[in-house]
Design an enzyme around this catalytic site. Structure first.
Site, mmCIF file in Angstrom:
data_model
loop_
_atom_site.group_PDB
_atom_site.id
_atom_site.type_symbol
_atom_site.label_atom_id
_atom_site.label_comp_id
_atom_site.label_asym_id
_atom_site.label_seq_id
_atom_site.Cartn_x
_atom_site.Cartn_y
_atom_site.Cartn_z
ATOM 1 C CG HIS A 170 -4.377 0.338 3.920
ATOM 2 N ND1 HIS A 170 -3.764 -0.777 3.270
ATOM 3 C CD2 HIS A 170 -5.323 0.861 2.987
ATOM 4 C CE1 HIS A 170 -4.383 -0.746 2.086
ATOM 5 N NE2 HIS A 170 -5.279 -0.087 1.916
ATOM 6 C CG HIS B 52 -6.582 0.700 -1.773
ATOM 7 N ND1 HIS B 52 -6.689 -0.085 -0.506
ATOM 8 C CD2 HIS B 52 -7.539 -0.054 -2.119
ATOM 9 C CE1 HIS B 52 -7.803 -0.961 -0.552
ATOM 10 N NE2 HIS B 52 -8.393 -0.797 -1.648
ATOM 11 C CB CYS C 210 -1.034 -0.014 1.132
ATOM 12 S SG CYS C 210 -0.304 -0.171 2.814
#
Length: 340
Positions: free
Chosen positions: A304, A316, A256
């Site tokens: 994240h 993402h 990510c």
């Protein structure tokens, strides 16, 4: 930071990113497969355990990225230190050669002055510390010897610094290996648990990872705040469909934070490696003011990150087995929004 590391092989079907809250996963799963019978309670627990393992694996992935980045910086520093040591050693050798020539010339002209005997020693500092001796050597010799002593001291310090950096590099390498094992164990267990579910429930779990809040589609602006943000969005969009590979920052695969770093590097901006550090890579703004290119950081531990692209969506890298894609901005609890 902008350099690309070799992609770390994963070998796992799913993994670190896109760990939703237990409640959202269970709710979406129920909606996808209909009413859940009483006998399904253990399966709900299984899905919750998979969800928890994904979250923990992502935290370990970010720790892996941080340690790996530190190891890379240390390798560079050690390389520079070795170059400095080599240059300083050349300087010492040159000074010794010059002083040796002076001693040889003096010997040929009538004998070696005792004051120059130190040229045969590895440590002229002790001799030079005796101030009373300086009147027995020429000004030129004294200057040369003083420079040699300084060069030797600098060389010794460079070697000590390099030794310290090498020790820290070894500690960082061990940390990388430890975090890697942690990620692999958690992802392997998550995969086993997920594979134990019936097919419909596995599909429901995948749908849960895309079932965010749906009432955020109209907020913010569809226009990037800056030109570099627009370039970063274009780069992130060009990565759609590429695989999630934990520990990777492109171009063939991403985790990510690696995707965010890679996309902004294409726009000429060097972001830190981890989502925790990226959180503070610019100005934090309210979610209601988000514009394309802003970084949306998730969970209280910032484990994240995605890129807002407008219309209530982010791009993402979700988790192993799921390619880079669009998802609702509210797919997980949002901790902050950062404008780079």
């Amino acid at each position: 930071m902008g350099s690309h590391r070799r992609l770390a092989p994963s070998g796992f079907d799913r993994g670190a990113c896109a760990a939703l809250s237990v409640l959202s996963a269970a709710t979406a799963a129920t909606a996808a497969i209909g009413a859940v019978p009483a006998t399904a309670a253990p399966r709900e627990g299984t899905r919750a355990e998979v969800d928890r393992l994904y979250e923990e694996a992502e935290r370990a992935t970010e720790a892996f990225d941080r340690a790996d980045e530190r190891a890379g910086l240390l390798r560079t520093e050690v390389g520079h230190a070795r170059d400095r040591i080599a240059r300083q050693q050349d300087r010492v050798n040159s000074l010794r050669q010059t002083l040796g020539s002076l001693a040889g010339a003096q010997y040929r002209s009538g004998g070696l002055d005792p004051s120059l005997a130190l040229l045969l020693s590895d440590d002229p500092s002790d001799y030079l510390d005796r101030a009373s001796v300086l009147d027995r050597i020429s000004t030129r010799q004294a200057d040369e010897l003083t420079e040699l002593r300084s060069a030797l001291r600098e060389l010794s310090q460079e070697r000590a610094d390099a030794t310290s950096q090498l020790a820290e590099l070894e500690r960082s390498r061990r940390a990388v290996a430890t975090h890697k094992r942690t990620v692999e164990k958690k992802l392997a267990r998550a995969r086993r648990l997920l594979n134990s579910l019936p097919l419909q429930e596995r599909l429901a779990f995948g749908q849960a990872s895309r079932s965010g809040l749906t009432d955020l589609a109209g907020f913010g602006s569809a226009e990037a705040a800056t030109g570099r943000a627009a370039f970063a969005v274009a780069a992130a969009r060009s990565a759609l469909g590429r695989p999630y590979v934990w520990g990777a920052n492109g171009p063939g695969g991403f985790d990510c934070s690696g995707l965010m770093q890679w996309a902004y590097a294409r726009a000429g901006v060097q972001l830190p490696r981890t989502s925790q550090a990226q959180r503070f890579a610019g100005q934090q703004i309210p979610l209601s003011q988000a514009r394309p290119g802003d970084l949306v950081v998730y969970r209280s531990d910032a484990s994240h990150v995605g890129m807002y692209v407008g219309h209530g969506q982010v791009i993402h890298a979700p988790y192993p087995g799921a390619p880079v894609r669009y998802d609702p901005v509210g797919m997980m609890p949002i901790s902050s929004v950062t404008r780079v």
